[in-house]
Structures are given as structure tokens and as C-alpha cells.
Write a protein that holds these residues in place. Structure first.
Motif, PDB file in Angstrom:
ATOM      1  N   VAL A  63       0.850  -1.191   0.000  1.00 52.73           N
ATOM      2  CA  VAL A  63       0.000   0.000   0.000  1.00 52.73           C
ATOM      3  C   VAL A  63       0.887   1.243   0.000  1.00 52.73           C
ATOM      4  N   GLY A  64       0.725   2.042  -1.007  1.00 54.17           N
ATOM      5  CA  GLY A  64       1.417   3.315  -1.114  1.00 54.17           C
ATOM      6  C   GLY A  64       0.420   4.371  -1.548  1.00 54.17           C
ATOM      7  N   TYR A  65       0.802   5.608  -1.405  1.00 56.53           N
ATOM      8  CA  TYR A  65      -0.061   6.711  -1.818  1.00 56.53           C
ATOM      9  C   TYR A  65       0.730   7.645  -2.709  1.00 56.53           C
ATOM     10  N   GLU A  66       0.162   7.916  -3.868  1.00 58.83           N
ATOM     11  CA  GLU A  66       0.764   8.869  -4.786  1.00 58.83           C
ATOM     12  C   GLU A  66      -0.123  10.104  -4.824  1.00 58.83           C
ATOM     13  N   THR A  67       0.490  11.251  -4.644  1.00 56.79           N
ATOM     14  CA  THR A  67      -0.210  12.520  -4.785  1.00 56.79           C
ATOM     15  C   THR A  67       0.335  13.195  -6.030  1.00 56.79           C
ATOM     16  N   VAL A  68      -0.553  13.514  -6.939  1.00 54.06           N
ATOM     17  CA  VAL A  68      -0.168  14.174  -8.181  1.00 54.06           C
ATOM     18  C   VAL A  68      -0.910  15.499  -8.233  1.00 54.06           C
ATOM     19  N   ILE A  69      -0.150  16.571  -8.415  1.00 55.18           N
ATOM     20  CA  ILE A  69      -0.747  17.900  -8.516  1.00 55.18           C
ATOM     21  C   ILE A  69      -0.588  18.357  -9.957  1.00 55.18           C
ATOM     22  N   THR A  70      -1.706  18.673 -10.574  1.00 53.24           N
ATOM     23  CA  THR A  70      -1.681  19.191 -11.939  1.00 53.24           C
ATOM     24  C   THR A  70      -2.217  20.606 -11.939  1.00 53.24           C
TER      25      THR A  70
END
Length: 140
Positions: A117-124
Motif C-alpha cells: 500500500v502506497g499513496y501517490e499525490t499528483v498535482i496538476t
């Protein structure tokens, strides 16, 4: 594993007028498409291209060489992508420490070969040419 912090902000109308909610939904979908296209580059180890396709804020926050070195090390530790699920998406006209604009902060719950389990945060962010581009990425 410590959170790997990478490249923070240092980045349709369809012929009919849409309601505010529909416009926001259209923007969210456009941002998510941009995220998935960009993440596909990262997933396929096209790190140099992912840097080139990111927004200017991303590029000014981290050099192409540093980005490639860092993301390669992090992704090698985590292993190949198993599955990525949308956890949340939020639209905003402002973010702390960033100029006003149009932003979408999208969080994915992601499983990797070596990290369940990992979390990716992507800001566009919408760029001057109207395209959504990644301006920030974090993985933990």
C-alpha cells in the motif's frame, strides 16, 4: 520507508456552456487524463520524458538529472506497479506557496511489487497553453 518527496510546486468546453459543476467535472477529468498519461511514463521508466512533459513549476523545482535519479531509486525500491486506484480528487484555485491558478490534487492508493500500500499525490495545473500538466508529485 520514508516518504519520497519529489518535485513539489517550487505545475473543453464542448461547444455548449456547461454548469459550474459540469465545468469542474470536465476539468477534473482533463486533469485525471493528464495524470494518468504522465504516470504511464513513470510506470514505464520513461523518467526523462516525464520530466519533459511536466509543467514549468515542476521543472524549475528539480533538474531533469535529479528527477531521473530520485524517481528511479524510489521506483526500483517499490518495484513494478500492481494496481493504482483513485482515492480522491480536489479542484482548487489556490494552493499554499503557489500562485493562484487552476489546480487538481489527486491522490491514488497504489500497490507495488514490493510495497503493498502506497499513496501517490499528483498535482496538476492548467498551463498558459490550456493543457493540464503535472507540477508536483509525492509518493509514500
Amino acid at each position: 520507508m520514508k516518504a519520497a518527496r519529489i518535485g513539489l510546486l517550487a505545475g473543453l468546453l464542448m461547444g455548449v456552456t456547461l454548469s459550474g459543476a459540469a465545468q469542474q467535472d470536465t476539468k477534473t477529468l482533463a486533469a485525471q487524463r493528464a495524470d494518468m498519461t504522465w504516470l504511464a511514463l513513470v510506470d514505464s521508466e520513461q523518467y526523462d520524458q516525464s520530466w519533459k512533459d511536466a509543467g514549468p513549476a515542476f521543472q524549475s523545482a528539480v533538474t531533469q538529472e535529479k528527477w531521473t535519479e530520485t524517481i528511479k531509486r524510489v521506483r526500483d525500491q517499490m518495484g513494478k506497479l500492481v494496481v493504482r486506484r483513485l482515492k480522491s480528487a480536489s479542484y482548487s484555485k489556490s494552493l499554499p506557496g503557489a500562485p493562484d491558478g487552476e489546480y487538481e490534487v489527486i491522490i491514488f492508493e497504489t500497490s507495488f511489487e514490493h510495497k503493498q500500500v502506497g499513496y501517490e499525490t499528483v498535482i496538476t495545473s492548467v498551463q498558459k497553453d490550456g493543457a493540464w500538466r503535472v507540477v508536483g508529485y509525492y509518493i509514500k
